[in-house]
Design a protein around this motif. Structure first.
Motif, PDB file in Angstrom:
ATOM      1  N   LEU A   1      18.400  59.507 -10.559  1.00  0.00           N
ATOM      2  CA  LEU A   1      17.637  58.976 -11.692  1.00  0.00           C
ATOM      3  C   LEU A   1      17.457  57.462 -11.579  1.00  0.00           C
ATOM      4  CD1 LEU A   1      19.204  61.183 -14.510  1.00  0.00           C
ATOM      5  CD2 LEU A   1      16.870  61.337 -13.613  1.00  0.00           C
TER       6      LEU A   1
ATOM      7  N   LEU B   1      13.285  65.893 -11.669  1.00  0.00           N
ATOM      8  CA  LEU B   1      14.023  66.264 -12.884  1.00  0.00           C
ATOM      9  C   LEU B   1      14.339  67.745 -13.007  1.00  0.00           C
ATOM     10  CD1 LEU B   1      11.881  64.294 -15.487  1.00  0.00           C
ATOM     11  CD2 LEU B   1      14.011  63.573 -14.416  1.00  0.00           C
TER      12      LEU B   1
ATOM     13  N   LEU C   1      19.625  63.002 -19.298  1.00  0.00           N
ATOM     14  CA  LEU C   1      18.610  62.268 -20.061  1.00  0.00           C
ATOM     15  C   LEU C   1      18.753  62.526 -21.559  1.00  0.00           C
ATOM     16  CD1 LEU C   1      15.562  62.684 -17.701  1.00  0.00           C
ATOM     17  CD2 LEU C   1      16.771  60.563 -18.246  1.00  0.00           C
TER      18      LEU C   1
ATOM     19  N   ARG D   1      23.369  62.969  -9.554  1.00  0.00           N
ATOM     20  CA  ARG D   1      22.203  63.002 -10.440  1.00  0.00           C
ATOM     21  C   ARG D   1      21.889  61.620 -10.993  1.00  0.00           C
ATOM     22  NH1 ARG D   1      23.427  67.266  -8.479  1.00  0.00           N
ATOM     23  NH2 ARG D   1      22.501  69.270  -9.010  1.00  0.00           N
TER      24      ARG D   1
ATOM     25  N   SER E   1      20.097  66.889 -14.664  1.00  0.00           N
ATOM     26  CA  SER E   1      19.275  65.688 -14.870  1.00  0.00           C
ATOM     27  C   SER E   1      18.683  65.673 -16.273  1.00  0.00           C
ATOM     28  CB  SER E   1      18.156  65.611 -13.827  1.00  0.00           C
ATOM     29  OG  SER E   1      18.704  65.436 -12.537  1.00  0.00           O
ATOM     30  N   LEU E   2      18.187  66.800 -16.729  1.00  0.00           N
ATOM     31  CA  LEU E   2      17.607  66.871 -18.072  1.00  0.00           C
ATOM     32  C   LEU E   2      18.679  66.678 -19.143  1.00  0.00           C
ATOM     33  CD1 LEU E   2      15.121  69.801 -17.471  1.00  0.00           C
ATOM     34  CD2 LEU E   2      14.540  67.397 -17.869  1.00  0.00           C
TER      35      LEU E   2
ATOM     36  N   THR F   1       7.209  66.070 -10.574  1.00  0.00           N
ATOM     37  CA  THR F   1       8.182  65.812 -11.633  1.00  0.00           C
ATOM     38  C   THR F   1       9.372  66.740 -11.518  1.00  0.00           C
ATOM     39  OG1 THR F   1       6.396  65.082 -13.080  1.00  0.00           O
ATOM     40  CG2 THR F   1       8.481  65.656 -14.138  1.00  0.00           C
TER      41      THR F   1
END
Length: 156
Positions: A61, A21, A30, A57, A26-27, A17
């Motif tokens: 994703l 991420l 999101l 990114r 990326s976080l 993971t």
């Protein structure tokens, strides 16, 4: 020096993971998509990230099936980014990070954003990890086992 095997071959789900991420952008992308931002320009403006980094990114994703590109909701020639079912499954991860940050990264009187439920406008309760029987679990109450170790062996 021993070479490390690729993350995609790791037995640890956390490692796999993090490979997908594990960077801050990326976080945060999101987080913003969960908060309703869908267009490249909206994301870029809100994050203040360089276009090439954001583009990379978002590609990652999408490639991992977390986001998908969809036609713009206003019918324009643009496209938007939407969460897939796999992406929606990350909601609890984002909430856990948010709640940890609320608890550990702010002074009690410091202003912050807060996650509230849409029906009543009340703050969301802290997430809790529960055993199969409903007991609350702390970090000392769980252990990682390989899947092969969990399966009983047949007697011959």
């Amino acid at each position: 020096m021993a070479q490390r095997k690729p993350h995609s071959q790791a037995e640890c789900p956390v490692e796999r993971t993090v490979d997908i991420l594990g960077d801050e952008w990326s976080l945060l992308i999101l987080r913003d998509v969960f908060d309703g931002l869908r267009r490249f320009g909206e994301l870029q403006k809100n994050l203040g990230v360089a276009r090439n980094i954001l583009s990379g990114r978002l590609r990652n994703l999408v490639a991992h099936g977390i986001l998908e590109t969809v036609a713009a909701s206003d019918g324009s020639a643009f496209h938007e980014y939407a969460l897939t079912p796999k992406g929606k499954d990350l909601f609890q991860v984002i909430v856990a990070l948010r709640q940890w940050g609320e608890h550990h990264c702010f002074q009690p009187d410091e202003p912050r954003s807060r996650l509230v439920d849409t029906e009543h406008g009340r703050p969301v309760r802290p997430l809790e990890l529960r055993a199969e029987d409903g007991r609350a679990l702390a970090c000392s109450d769980a252990v990682v086992k390989k899947v092969s170790e969990q399966k009983p062996r047949r007697k011959r």
